[in-house]
Design a protein around this motif. Structure first.
Motif, PDB file in Angstrom:
ATOM      1  N   SER A  35       0.716  -1.201   0.070  1.00 45.85           N
ATOM      2  CA  SER A  35       0.029  -0.078   0.107  1.00 45.85           C
ATOM      3  C   SER A  35       0.961   1.349  -0.087  1.00 45.85           C
ATOM      4  O   SER A  35       0.571   2.236  -0.334  1.00 45.85           O
ATOM      5  CB  SER A  35      -0.811  -0.203   1.319  1.00 45.85           C
ATOM      6  N   GLU A  36       2.088   1.099   0.229  1.00 48.56           N
ATOM      7  CA  GLU A  36       2.975   2.362   0.427  1.00 48.56           C
ATOM      8  C   GLU A  36       3.603   2.716  -0.932  1.00 48.56           C
ATOM      9  O   GLU A  36       3.334   3.836  -1.269  1.00 48.56           O
ATOM     10  CB  GLU A  36       4.210   1.810   1.144  1.00 48.56           C
ATOM     11  N   CYS A  37       4.086   1.907  -1.925  1.00 48.77           N
ATOM     12  CA  CYS A  37       4.432   2.334  -3.038  1.00 48.77           C
ATOM     13  C   CYS A  37       3.625   1.647  -4.215  1.00 48.77           C
ATOM     14  O   CYS A  37       3.898   2.076  -5.498  1.00 48.77           O
ATOM     15  CB  CYS A  37       5.885   1.740  -3.235  1.00 48.77           C
ATOM     16  N   GLY A  38       2.553   0.940  -3.888  1.00 49.71           N
ATOM     17  CA  GLY A  38       1.544   0.425  -4.792  1.00 49.71           C
ATOM     18  C   GLY A  38       2.184  -0.788  -5.726  1.00 49.71           C
ATOM     19  O   GLY A  38       1.436  -1.256  -6.726  1.00 49.71           O
ATOM     20  N   SER A  39       3.248  -1.327  -5.349  1.00 46.77           N
ATOM     21  CA  SER A  39       3.574  -2.546  -6.083  1.00 46.77           C
ATOM     22  C   SER A  39       2.593  -3.610  -5.858  1.00 46.77           C
ATOM     23  O   SER A  39       2.124  -3.743  -4.867  1.00 46.77           O
ATOM     24  CB  SER A  39       5.148  -3.116  -5.566  1.00 46.77           C
ATOM     25  N   VAL A  40       2.479  -4.536  -7.001  1.00 51.73           N
ATOM     26  CA  VAL A  40       1.570  -5.517  -6.764  1.00 51.73           C
ATOM     27  C   VAL A  40       2.116  -6.778  -6.070  1.00 51.73           C
ATOM     28  O   VAL A  40       3.423  -6.874  -5.888  1.00 51.73           O
ATOM     29  CB  VAL A  40       0.991  -5.957  -8.461  1.00 51.73           C
ATOM     30  N   ARG A  41       1.504  -7.761  -5.739  1.00 53.53           N
ATOM     31  CA  ARG A  41       1.715  -9.046  -5.153  1.00 53.53           C
ATOM     32  C   ARG A  41       3.005  -9.618  -5.885  1.00 53.53           C
ATOM     33  O   ARG A  41       2.628  -9.892  -7.349  1.00 53.53           O
ATOM     34  CB  ARG A  41       0.786  -9.862  -5.068  1.00 53.53           C
ATOM     35  N   GLY A  42       3.932 -10.000  -5.469  1.00 50.49           N
ATOM     36  CA  GLY A  42       5.185 -10.567  -6.112  1.00 50.49           C
ATOM     37  C   GLY A  42       6.319  -9.596  -6.762  1.00 50.49           C
ATOM     38  O   GLY A  42       7.322  -9.896  -7.042  1.00 50.49           O
ATOM     39  N   ALA A  43       5.828  -8.357  -6.915  1.00 55.81           N
ATOM     40  CA  ALA A  43       6.722  -7.235  -7.165  1.00 55.81           C
ATOM     41  C   ALA A  43       7.457  -6.678  -6.030  1.00 55.81           C
ATOM     42  O   ALA A  43       7.054  -6.571  -4.961  1.00 55.81           O
ATOM     43  CB  ALA A  43       6.120  -6.236  -8.132  1.00 55.81           C
ATOM     44  N   ALA A  44       8.714  -6.188  -6.307  1.00 55.38           N
ATOM     45  CA  ALA A  44       9.375  -5.516  -5.495  1.00 55.38           C
ATOM     46  C   ALA A  44       9.022  -4.433  -4.978  1.00 55.38           C
ATOM     47  O   ALA A  44       8.254  -3.668  -5.753  1.00 55.38           O
ATOM     48  CB  ALA A  44      11.055  -5.513  -5.961  1.00 55.38           C
ATOM     49  N   CYS A  45       9.469  -3.882  -3.867  1.00 55.18           N
ATOM     50  CA  CYS A  45       8.821  -2.387  -3.393  1.00 55.18           C
ATOM     51  C   CYS A  45      10.000  -1.379  -3.909  1.00 55.18           C
ATOM     52  O   CYS A  45      11.156  -1.766  -4.317  1.00 55.18           O
ATOM     53  CB  CYS A  45       8.850  -2.427  -1.725  1.00 55.18           C
ATOM     54  N   TYR A  46       9.356  -0.170  -4.339  1.00 52.16           N
ATOM     55  CA  TYR A  46      10.543   0.920  -4.834  1.00 52.16           C
ATOM     56  C   TYR A  46      10.538   1.913  -3.962  1.00 52.16           C
ATOM     57  O   TYR A  46       9.376   2.441  -3.229  1.00 52.16           O
ATOM     58  CB  TYR A  46       9.635   1.286  -6.084  1.00 52.16           C
ATOM     59  N   GLY A  47      11.628   2.664  -3.543  1.00 47.01           N
ATOM     60  CA  GLY A  47      11.738   3.783  -2.792  1.00 47.01           C
ATOM     61  C   GLY A  47      11.459   4.949  -3.390  1.00 47.01           C
ATOM     62  O   GLY A  47      10.844   4.932  -4.312  1.00 47.01           O
ATOM     63  N   LYS A  48      11.605   6.248  -2.575  1.00 47.10           N
ATOM     64  CA  LYS A  48      11.175   7.497  -3.180  1.00 47.10           C
ATOM     65  C   LYS A  48      11.877   7.812  -4.379  1.00 47.10           C
ATOM     66  O   LYS A  48      11.517   8.622  -5.224  1.00 47.10           O
ATOM     67  CB  LYS A  48      11.389   8.463  -2.090  1.00 47.10           C
ATOM     68  N   ALA A  49      13.183   7.479  -4.509  1.00 47.21           N
ATOM     69  CA  ALA A  49      13.856   7.744  -5.814  1.00 47.21           C
ATOM     70  C   ALA A  49      13.578   6.949  -7.035  1.00 47.21           C
ATOM     71  O   ALA A  49      14.180   7.004  -8.096  1.00 47.21           O
ATOM     72  CB  ALA A  49      15.176   7.866  -5.501  1.00 47.21           C
ATOM     73  N   GLY A  50      12.351   5.903  -6.731  1.00 46.31           N
ATOM     74  CA  GLY A  50      12.209   5.020  -7.977  1.00 46.31           C
ATOM     75  C   GLY A  50      13.344   3.877  -7.892  1.00 46.31           C
ATOM     76  O   GLY A  50      13.113   3.050  -8.976  1.00 46.31           O
ATOM     77  N   GLN A  51      14.136   3.954  -6.907  1.00 43.96           N
ATOM     78  CA  GLN A  51      15.001   2.674  -6.951  1.00 43.96           C
ATOM     79  C   GLN A  51      14.569   1.413  -6.463  1.00 43.96           C
ATOM     80  O   GLN A  51      13.599   1.379  -5.455  1.00 43.96           O
ATOM     81  CB  GLN A  51      16.209   3.020  -5.990  1.00 43.96           C
ATOM     82  N   ARG A  52      14.695   0.270  -6.735  1.00 44.96           N
ATOM     83  CA  ARG A  52      14.093  -0.907  -6.364  1.00 44.96           C
ATOM     84  C   ARG A  52      14.714  -1.237  -4.849  1.00 44.96           C
ATOM     85  O   ARG A  52      16.193  -1.125  -4.874  1.00 44.96           O
ATOM     86  CB  ARG A  52      14.244  -2.171  -7.461  1.00 44.96           C
ATOM     87  N   MET A  53      13.878  -1.614  -4.004  1.00 49.29           N
ATOM     88  CA  MET A  53      14.344  -1.818  -2.705  1.00 49.29           C
ATOM     89  C   MET A  53      15.039  -3.381  -2.412  1.00 49.29           C
ATOM     90  O   MET A  53      14.377  -4.096  -3.146  1.00 49.29           O
ATOM     91  CB  MET A  53      13.222  -1.422  -1.521  1.00 49.29           C
ATOM     92  N   THR A  54      15.801  -3.646  -1.529  1.00 49.28           N
ATOM     93  CA  THR A  54      16.045  -4.960  -1.430  1.00 49.28           C
ATOM     94  C   THR A  54      15.143  -5.488  -0.407  1.00 49.28           C
ATOM     95  O   THR A  54      14.914  -6.761  -0.377  1.00 49.28           O
ATOM     96  CB  THR A  54      17.660  -5.172  -0.765  1.00 49.28           C
ATOM     97  N   GLY A  55      14.722  -4.929   0.613  1.00 45.60           N
ATOM     98  CA  GLY A  55      13.802  -5.153   1.490  1.00 45.60           C
ATOM     99  C   GLY A  55      12.330  -4.822   1.035  1.00 45.60           C
ATOM    100  O   GLY A  55      12.019  -4.710  -0.159  1.00 45.60           O
TER     101      GLY A  55
END
Length: 53
Positions: A18-38
């Motif tokens: 709900s924070e970044c809008g990533s769908v089930r199975g997709a990685a989270c993305y940070g404020k700079a649009g970078q893929r997060m490791t966690g």
């Protein structure tokens, strides 16, 4: 061509974020649009709630 399910290394990725809008199975993305490791804290908490229900 064979369809292959994505490999999910972090269990919390089994729910949408709900924070970044990533769908089930997709990685989270940070404020700079970078893929997060966690994952975002909200996503991890939601996963724990779903798991215990």
């Amino acid at each position: 061509m064979t369809y292959r399910e994505p490999t999910i290394h972090h269990p919390a990725l089994m729910v949408a974020c709900s924070e970044c809008g990533s769908v089930r199975g997709a990685a989270c993305y940070g404020k700079a649009g970078q893929r997060m490791t966690g994952v975002h804290k909200e996503r991890a908490e939601f996963y724990q709630e779903q798991k215990t229900s």
